[in-house]
Design a protein around this motif. Structure first.
Motif, PDB file in Angstrom:
ATOM      1  N   GLU A   1      56.455  -2.473  64.122  1.00 47.97           N
ATOM      2  CA  GLU A   1      56.281  -1.090  64.527  1.00 47.97           C
ATOM      3  C   GLU A   1      56.414  -0.964  66.035  1.00 47.97           C
ATOM      4  O   GLU A   1      55.789  -1.722  66.791  1.00 47.97           O
ATOM      5  N   THR A   2      57.286  -0.031  66.491  1.00 45.78           N
ATOM      6  CA  THR A   2      57.391   0.293  67.906  1.00 45.78           C
ATOM      7  C   THR A   2      56.888   1.717  68.099  1.00 45.78           C
ATOM      8  O   THR A   2      56.474   2.381  67.144  1.00 45.78           O
ATOM      9  N   ASP A   3      56.949   2.205  69.349  1.00 48.96           N
ATOM     10  CA  ASP A   3      56.530   3.575  69.606  1.00 48.96           C
ATOM     11  C   ASP A   3      57.479   4.577  68.966  1.00 48.96           C
ATOM     12  O   ASP A   3      57.158   5.755  68.840  1.00 48.96           O
ATOM     13  N   LYS A   4      58.678   4.133  68.580  1.00 51.45           N
ATOM     14  CA  LYS A   4      59.686   5.061  68.084  1.00 51.45           C
ATOM     15  C   LYS A   4      59.996   4.909  66.604  1.00 51.45           C
ATOM     16  O   LYS A   4      60.379   5.875  65.951  1.00 51.45           O
ATOM     17  N   VAL A   5      59.835   3.709  66.048  1.00 51.74           N
ATOM     18  CA  VAL A   5      60.335   3.480  64.692  1.00 51.74           C
ATOM     19  C   VAL A   5      59.677   2.243  64.103  1.00 51.74           C
ATOM     20  O   VAL A   5      59.150   1.394  64.826  1.00 51.74           O
ATOM     21  N   THR A   6      59.686   2.161  62.772  1.00 49.82           N
ATOM     22  CA  THR A   6      59.285   0.930  62.096  1.00 49.82           C
ATOM     23  C   THR A   6      60.544   0.224  61.605  1.00 49.82           C
ATOM     24  O   THR A   6      61.490   0.865  61.154  1.00 49.82           O
ATOM     25  N   VAL A   7      60.555  -1.100  61.708  1.00 48.62           N
ATOM     26  CA  VAL A   7      61.727  -1.902  61.359  1.00 48.62           C
ATOM     27  C   VAL A   7      61.306  -3.031  60.445  1.00 48.62           C
ATOM     28  O   VAL A   7      60.333  -3.742  60.735  1.00 48.62           O
ATOM     29  N   GLU A   8      62.005  -3.186  59.341  1.00 49.47           N
ATOM     30  CA  GLU A   8      61.758  -4.308  58.445  1.00 49.47           C
ATOM     31  C   GLU A   8      62.658  -5.476  58.837  1.00 49.47           C
ATOM     32  O   GLU A   8      63.867  -5.304  59.013  1.00 49.47           O
ATOM     33  N   VAL A   9      62.079  -6.663  58.980  1.00 47.43           N
ATOM     34  CA  VAL A   9      62.838  -7.864  59.331  1.00 47.43           C
ATOM     35  C   VAL A   9      63.160  -8.612  58.050  1.00 47.43           C
ATOM     36  O   VAL A   9      62.251  -9.049  57.338  1.00 47.43           O
TER      37      VAL A   9
ATOM     38  N   SER B   1      48.641   0.247  65.999  1.00 51.24           N
ATOM     39  CA  SER B   1      48.499   0.876  67.315  1.00 51.24           C
ATOM     40  C   SER B   1      48.230   2.368  67.187  1.00 51.24           C
ATOM     41  O   SER B   1      47.509   2.953  67.997  1.00 51.24           O
ATOM     42  N   ALA B   2      48.792   2.995  66.125  1.00 50.64           N
ATOM     43  CA  ALA B   2      48.542   4.422  65.907  1.00 50.64           C
ATOM     44  C   ALA B   2      47.093   4.654  65.495  1.00 50.64           C
ATOM     45  O   ALA B   2      46.441   5.599  65.953  1.00 50.64           O
ATOM     46  N   ALA B   3      46.573   3.786  64.610  1.00 47.13           N
ATOM     47  CA  ALA B   3      45.186   3.920  64.163  1.00 47.13           C
ATOM     48  C   ALA B   3      44.211   3.775  65.337  1.00 47.13           C
ATOM     49  O   ALA B   3      43.227   4.512  65.443  1.00 47.13           O
ATOM     50  N   LYS B   4      44.529   2.834  66.227  1.00 48.33           N
ATOM     51  CA  LYS B   4      43.669   2.635  67.392  1.00 48.33           C
ATOM     52  C   LYS B   4      43.663   3.851  68.296  1.00 48.33           C
ATOM     53  O   LYS B   4      42.601   4.313  68.747  1.00 48.33           O
TER      54      LYS B   4
ATOM     55  N   GLN C   1      54.545   6.992  57.220  1.00 51.31           N
ATOM     56  CA  GLN C   1      53.586   6.265  58.061  1.00 51.31           C
ATOM     57  C   GLN C   1      53.474   6.901  59.441  1.00 51.31           C
ATOM     58  O   GLN C   1      54.467   7.289  60.050  1.00 51.31           O
ATOM     59  N   VAL C   2      52.237   7.009  59.920  1.00 55.78           N
ATOM     60  CA  VAL C   2      51.981   7.548  61.255  1.00 55.78           C
ATOM     61  C   VAL C   2      52.189   6.451  62.284  1.00 55.78           C
ATOM     62  O   VAL C   2      51.575   5.376  62.191  1.00 55.78           O
ATOM     63  N   LEU C   3      53.074   6.708  63.270  1.00 53.73           N
ATOM     64  CA  LEU C   3      53.349   5.750  64.336  1.00 53.73           C
ATOM     65  C   LEU C   3      52.637   6.176  65.616  1.00 53.73           C
ATOM     66  O   LEU C   3      52.140   7.306  65.728  1.00 53.73           O
ATOM     67  N   LYS C   4      52.608   5.271  66.582  1.00 55.58           N
ATOM     68  CA  LYS C   4      51.959   5.573  67.850  1.00 55.58           C
ATOM     69  C   LYS C   4      52.607   6.783  68.519  1.00 55.58           C
ATOM     70  O   LYS C   4      51.925   7.628  69.090  1.00 55.58           O
ATOM     71  N   GLY C   5      53.950   6.858  68.436  1.00 57.67           N
ATOM     72  CA  GLY C   5      54.659   7.993  69.030  1.00 57.67           C
ATOM     73  C   GLY C   5      54.257   9.313  68.397  1.00 57.67           C
ATOM     74  O   GLY C   5      54.215  10.358  69.070  1.00 57.67           O
ATOM     75  N   ASP C   6      53.945   9.311  67.075  1.00 57.76           N
ATOM     76  CA  ASP C   6      53.506  10.533  66.404  1.00 57.76           C
ATOM     77  C   ASP C   6      52.166  11.004  66.962  1.00 57.76           C
ATOM     78  O   ASP C   6      51.937  12.204  67.139  1.00 57.76           O
TER      79      ASP C   6
END
Length: 508
Positions: free
Chosen positions: A40-48, A217-220, A240-245
């Motif tokens: 998870e980044t501030d902009k998007v979630t990425v699956e590896v 990071s978003a939950a925090k 999913q709620v991201l930090k950027g949201d």
């Protein structure tokens, strides 16, 4: 020999990510390209995905840890186990229907249609709307689906003729480049009866937005700001709620108010219920979400100020009237006002370079070129295609380029490269009847010129009151880098060039 799993490149401006969740545990079998971990980044979630088949030997970083691009995540040990593939569908429900066709003989000829790459800075897209359904027969280049990125809409055509046998993403889903969208059987075989299920299944989760817990990071950050999950709209995968949201919600003025939020529920009566039945809730497109975020970011970041002036459009209108037919016959494009304004802006930018610059941290970057963005309104939202090196172009060349970009914008055909790199923007609200407005900066640019409606007004000219076609001009600028004197001088130079077009020809 063990195969390493490392953090992939996440985009030009993204250097680190947070481990959101692991899909596998050490000792479990994995197959190549199976999702192993979600970043998870501030902009998007990425699956590896797994780089190879085998057994997950070790996990180096835990959920919630922050890692940099290229960092080691874990290792996969080579395994001679016969069929780990059976475990993969159990992890992700949408993969299950794919297992049956894969084993069947006709599936060997299936053609996969995946999410195309949309540019270096675009890492995800939203599935806007499907033009086909399972069982439909398509021809080469038939439009299958429209994808919405944060900058433009992109249509995905059929690469071959055949029958649609599987749709792997539902409307509203977030997909990444390379992800499977649809499968086509070139032989024209009928679609399996169970194939439509995957497309419909994710829809309820997308609507509720509660399929995924907030990213760590978003939950925090939500806990720090006192925000509840239902106060933040998630833009990540499966809602999913991201930090950027969370940052966007805070910037939009959302605050913790448990007592206040409970009150409306208590007073809701028949009238409120009746009104709600007549409301329509529509999900914002990726483009509209990005427009909203960027405009608000510009207000929050820049010391934005607007200065105004007015220009007598008579000289330009007379010149245009005298030569429009000859101009169109020679150049194949109509002579409008944007060519004159773009040239006038380029002349003024050469004299006042601060308006053409941008701030990068503690540095000021001066641009020795003029890439002029021209705001274009479309049914999907505002886009800003860029006329590159406009200062080196003639009025005819500018008019041709603007006409071509405008058509592409309205048809949804603009490429990413055509909307990047602008140094200054012109917005023409006058085409909609606006008499005066204060345009918002197109960050990271430091200036934007607002054009408005041409209206006859009584003006004092040489001691006489005469009726002249006047237009109000507005220059919004970043006061951190542009002084008031520079802003006013810039606008005066634009006014002078338009009121005496000969200055544009003579480069004065």
């Amino acid at each position: 020999m063990a195969t390493e799993i490392r953090v992939p490149t996440l985009g030009e401006s993204v250097s680190e990510a947070t481990i959101a969740q692991w899909f596998k545990k050490p000792g479990e079998a994995v197959t190549a390209d199976e999702p192993l971990v979600e970043l998870e980044t501030d902009k998007v979630t990425v699956e590896v995905p797994a780089p190879a088949s085998g057994t997950l030997e070790s996990i180096v970083v835990n959920e919630g840890d922050t890692v940099e691009v290229g960092a080691l995540l874990g290792r996969i040990a080579a395994s001679g186990a016969a069929k780990p593939a059976a475990a993969a569908p159990a992890k992700k429900a949408e993969s299950a229907p794919a297992a049956a066709p894969a084993a069947a003989k006709p599936s060997a000829a299936l053609v996969d249609v995946v999410v195309p790459s949309a540019g270096e800075s675009v890492t995800e897209a939203g599935v806007g709307g499907w033009s086909v359904k399972v069982g439909d027969v398509v021809k080469v280049d038939d439009i299958l689906v429209e994808l919405e990125t944060d900058k433009a809409a992109q249509e995905v055509p059929a690469p071959v003729a055949g029958t649609v046998v599987k749709i792997a993403a539902a409307t509203g889903d977030t997909v990444t480049p390379g992800q499977l969208l649809v499968q086509i059987d070139p032989s024209g075989a009928a679609a399996p009866a169970a194939a439509p299920a995957p497309a419909a299944a994710p829809a309820p989760a997308e609507r509720t937005g509660s399929a995924m817990p907030p990213a760590p990071s978003a939950a925090k950050l939500m806990a720090e700001k006192g925000l509840a999950a239902d106060q933040v709209a998630g833009s990540g995968k499966r809602g999913q709620v991201l930090k950027g949201d969370v940052l966007a919600a805070v910037a939009a003025g959302v605050s913790a108010a448990p007592a206040a939020s409970a009150a409306p529920a208590a007073v809701r009566g028949p009238v409120a219920v009746e009104d709600e039945a007549r409301e329509e809730r529509v999900r914002m497109t990726k483009l509209r979400q990005t427009i909203a975020r960027r405009l608000k970011d510009a207000q929050n970041t820049a010391a934005m100020l607007t200065t105004y002036n007015e220009v007598d459009m008579g000289p330009v209108m007379e010149l245009r009237s005298a030569y429009k037919d000859v101009f169109e016959k020679k150049h194949g494009v109509k002579l409008g006002f944007m060519g004159f304004f773009t040239k006038a802006v380029c002349h003024a930018l050469k004299e006042i370079p601060a308006v053409n610059a941008e701030i990068d941290g503690t540095d000021v970057i001066y641009k020795n070129f003029c890439h002029i963005g021209v705001a274009v309104g479309t049914d999907k939202g505002l886009v800003v295609p860029v006329v590159r090196d406009a200062d080196q172009m003639s009025i005819a060349e500018i008019e041709k380029e603007i006409a071509a970009l405008g058509r592409k914008a309205r048809d949804g055909k603009l490429g990413m490269a055509e909307m990047q790199g602008g140094t200054f923007t012109i917005s023409n609200g006058g085409v909609y009847g606006s008499l005066m407005s204060s345009p918002i900066l197109n960050a990271p640019q430091s200036g934007i010129l607002g054009m408005h409606k041409i209206q006859d007004r009584p003006m004092a000219v040489n001691g006489q009151v005469v009726i002249r076609p006047m237009m109000y001009l507005a220059l919004s600028y970043d006061h951190r880098i542009v002084d008031g004197k520079e802003a006013v001088t810039f606008l005066v130079r634009v006014k002078e060039s338009l009121e005496d077009p000969r200055r544009l020809v003579l480069d004065l």
